[in-house]
Design a protein around this motif. Sequence first.
Motif, PDB file in Angstrom:
ATOM      1  N   ILE A  28       4.178  -4.982  -2.959  1.00 52.99           N
ATOM      2  CA  ILE A  28       3.476  -6.256  -2.875  1.00 52.99           C
ATOM      3  C   ILE A  28       2.198  -6.183  -3.708  1.00 52.99           C
ATOM      4  O   ILE A  28       1.489  -5.177  -3.688  1.00 52.99           O
ATOM      5  N   ILE A  29       1.919  -7.245  -4.430  1.00 49.16           N
ATOM      6  CA  ILE A  29       0.752  -7.293  -5.306  1.00 49.16           C
ATOM      7  C   ILE A  29      -0.407  -7.936  -4.546  1.00 49.16           C
ATOM      8  O   ILE A  29      -0.330  -9.100  -4.152  1.00 49.16           O
ATOM      9  N   GLY A  30      -1.452  -7.138  -4.325  1.00 46.24           N
ATOM     10  CA  GLY A  30      -2.628  -7.626  -3.611  1.00 46.24           C
ATOM     11  C   GLY A  30      -3.670  -8.180  -4.554  1.00 46.24           C
ATOM     12  O   GLY A  30      -3.587  -8.028  -5.776  1.00 46.24           O
ATOM     13  N   GLU A  36      -5.801  -5.940   0.249  1.00 37.33           N
ATOM     14  CA  GLU A  36      -4.770  -6.234   1.250  1.00 37.33           C
ATOM     15  C   GLU A  36      -4.345  -7.695   1.279  1.00 37.33           C
ATOM     16  O   GLU A  36      -3.318  -8.035   1.841  1.00 37.33           O
ATOM     17  N   LYS A  37      -5.119  -8.557   0.669  1.00 41.94           N
ATOM     18  CA  LYS A  37      -4.835  -9.997   0.682  1.00 41.94           C
ATOM     19  C   LYS A  37      -3.798 -10.318  -0.389  1.00 41.94           C
ATOM     20  O   LYS A  37      -3.914  -9.906  -1.528  1.00 41.94           O
ATOM     21  N   LEU A  50       1.719  -1.688  -0.819  1.00 43.27           N
ATOM     22  CA  LEU A  50       0.849  -2.313  -1.816  1.00 43.27           C
ATOM     23  C   LEU A  50       0.953  -1.622  -3.164  1.00 43.27           C
ATOM     24  O   LEU A  50       0.905  -0.396  -3.251  1.00 43.27           O
ATOM     25  N   LYS A  51       1.050  -2.414  -4.195  1.00 37.98           N
ATOM     26  CA  LYS A  51       1.093  -1.892  -5.561  1.00 37.98           C
ATOM     27  C   LYS A  51      -0.267  -1.270  -5.916  1.00 37.98           C
ATOM     28  O   LYS A  51      -1.315  -1.874  -5.678  1.00 37.98           O
ATOM     29  N   GLY A  52      -0.239  -0.051  -6.449  1.00 36.69           N
ATOM     30  CA  GLY A  52      -1.455   0.592  -6.928  1.00 36.69           C
ATOM     31  C   GLY A  52      -2.297   1.271  -5.865  1.00 36.69           C
ATOM     32  O   GLY A  52      -3.453   1.598  -6.117  1.00 36.69           O
TER      33      GLY A  52
END
Length: 90
Positions: A28-30, A36-37, A50-52
């Motif tokens: 998921i791209i935050g 986190e959003k 989360l990506k990265g």
Amino acid sequence: MAIGRKGETSTLNLDFIGLNYNLSNGKIIGSEIEKEKTNVNNVYAVGDILKGVMELTPLAIKAGRLLAKRIKLRTESKFVEAEKYFLNYN
């Protein structure tokens, strides 16, 4: 809930709500400002999904606790205090 080194998000139907994620690994791209959003209001992600973000359980636990604290403070209109509860991913 999505788990694993490769984000197991296929059953979450993320396309239906328009959530941005990496098609190749399910991550998921935050947001750049608040990691986190996500791009969907009131949808957050923490940890390995989360990506990265480093894939470490203690980091995910801490991120989840800090996120919960921020959300709680924001619902109480304590916006300035909420800004103290961010995890530095660097």
